[in-house]
Design a protein around this motif. Sequence first.
Motif, mmCIF file in Angstrom:
data_model
loop_
_atom_site.group_PDB
_atom_site.id
_atom_site.type_symbol
_atom_site.label_atom_id
_atom_site.label_comp_id
_atom_site.label_asym_id
_atom_site.label_seq_id
_atom_site.Cartn_x
_atom_site.Cartn_y
_atom_site.Cartn_z
ATOM 1 N N ASP A 1 -14.928 -4.702 -7.854
ATOM 2 C CA ASP A 1 -14.005 -3.302 -8.158
ATOM 3 C C ASP A 1 -13.822 -3.431 -9.584
ATOM 4 O O ASP A 1 -12.801 -4.201 -10.050
ATOM 5 C CB ASP A 1 -12.975 -3.435 -7.301
ATOM 6 N N THR B 1 -11.914 -9.481 -0.976
ATOM 7 C CA THR B 1 -11.878 -8.415 0.045
ATOM 8 C C THR B 1 -12.965 -7.134 -0.593
ATOM 9 O O THR B 1 -13.530 -6.399 0.442
ATOM 10 C CB THR B 1 -10.607 -7.549 -0.070
ATOM 11 N N ARG B 2 -13.598 -7.183 -1.923
ATOM 12 C CA ARG B 2 -14.445 -6.112 -2.104
ATOM 13 C C ARG B 2 -15.838 -6.647 -1.980
ATOM 14 O O ARG B 2 -16.581 -5.754 -1.623
ATOM 15 C CB ARG B 2 -14.468 -6.332 -3.862
ATOM 16 N N ILE C 1 -17.330 -5.177 1.208
ATOM 17 C CA ILE C 1 -17.763 -3.689 1.123
ATOM 18 C C ILE C 1 -18.744 -3.501 0.268
ATOM 19 O O ILE C 1 -19.576 -2.557 0.534
ATOM 20 C CB ILE C 1 -16.378 -2.766 0.853
ATOM 21 N N ARG D 1 -8.840 -3.586 -7.359
ATOM 22 C CA ARG D 1 -8.154 -3.059 -6.394
ATOM 23 C C ARG D 1 -8.343 -4.094 -4.952
ATOM 24 O O ARG D 1 -9.359 -4.960 -4.945
ATOM 25 C CB ARG D 1 -8.556 -1.775 -5.563
ATOM 26 N N ASP E 1 0.737 -1.092 -0.169
ATOM 27 C CA ASP E 1 0.063 0.063 -0.010
ATOM 28 C C ASP E 1 0.917 1.281 0.108
ATOM 29 O O ASP E 1 1.210 1.691 1.091
ATOM 30 C CB ASP E 1 -0.704 -0.119 1.131
ATOM 31 N N SER F 1 -8.863 -9.814 -5.357
ATOM 32 C CA SER F 1 -9.669 -8.595 -5.268
ATOM 33 C C SER F 1 -11.042 -8.579 -5.061
ATOM 34 O O SER F 1 -11.445 -7.752 -4.066
ATOM 35 C CB SER F 1 -9.656 -7.720 -6.690
ATOM 36 N N VAL G 1 -5.816 0.593 0.111
ATOM 37 C CA VAL G 1 -6.191 0.085 -0.963
ATOM 38 C C VAL G 1 -4.852 -0.164 -1.823
ATOM 39 O O VAL G 1 -4.020 0.784 -1.913
ATOM 40 C CB VAL G 1 -7.183 1.048 -1.715
ATOM 41 N N TYR H 1 -8.664 -4.520 -0.886
ATOM 42 C CA TYR H 1 -8.753 -3.570 0.132
ATOM 43 C C TYR H 1 -8.258 -4.219 1.508
ATOM 44 O O TYR H 1 -8.468 -5.310 1.874
ATOM 45 C CB TYR H 1 -10.339 -3.506 0.406
ATOM 46 N N ARG I 1 -8.445 -3.496 4.660
ATOM 47 C CA ARG I 1 -9.451 -3.635 5.820
ATOM 48 C C ARG I 1 -10.093 -4.977 5.910
ATOM 49 O O ARG I 1 -10.390 -5.772 6.891
ATOM 50 C CB ARG I 1 -10.452 -2.511 5.810
#
Length: 305
Positions: A162, A153-154, A157, A166, A112, A150, A118, A168, A170
């Motif tokens: 994405d 992790t997307r 959210i 990307r 990062d 990707s 991100v 993420y 978190r």
Amino acid sequence: MNTGMLTSIAPTVRLKASTTLLPASFFTLIDSIRRNSTMNNAPLKSGHALEAPKAPVTRERRNRIDTDKVIERPYLPRASIAPSVEQPDGSARHAEKYADYSVMQQHCVYWDMDGDGVIWPIDTWRGFRDLGFNLLFCFLAMIVVHATLSLPTRLAISYIPDPFLRIYIRTIHADKHGSDSGIFDTEGRFVPCKFEDMWTKYTTTNDRSAHPTTMSLYELWLFMRGNRLAMDPFGWVASFLEWVTTFLLVQHDCMVNKEDVRRVLDGSLFFDIRQARRSQQGWTKGWGLGGDGFIGGEKLLPFGL
């Protein structure tokens, strides 16, 4: 009376069972202790066996039994520190700097670049380039990593994938896959006993009293093969790519060092490698793929590939 004494008197006591006033359960207990003493090599107070004769794999892959002498309750996952027997406080400065991150997140913060939580594909490209990998390797790594990691992790959210692929940080715990070592749990925490077991179960010494701190490429292969789960081709491939990349990065004389692997897992080593490769000395481990002119530990090219 200790187990050894009970074991030694068991045959004699059993012969006299019918002529004594002791209950039969006493002699059953003696026989159980005698059998268990031949089945395991660890002094468990319960007498529970650590190896099963009809399951040879339990003898071939032995767990480390003294981790708790150095690390308190090593079976408890650590949220933000990655301890080992050799480094019970982990990478102290790194862990302090990223104390608000899980160990799995710490593994990823190097990538990062701008610290916004991100990881863009270009971040992954730059990260591998700074570690000394060449253009082809960096391109393939960027494609494989973001195409596969990707979406999980997307989804934590948004249900919309994405468009830029990307990753993420978190929700990086969602990228845990099957057929892995179990060193990271499903929440991204570090499990010390799993890390220690890696070095006793799959090194060819296979000796509980030995504490190996290096692993050959063949032993690393045994480790990956031993962790395979049925019907999990994605996990097999992901584990293979992760550990082969680690080997390319940190091997020395075709061996990987335990401390280097621990620091790869918590991400602290990436920063040191980048700094070393920007110096004249370079990074003296790994095979090097010419990304910054270094082949192995020597700068042989006046340019990067």
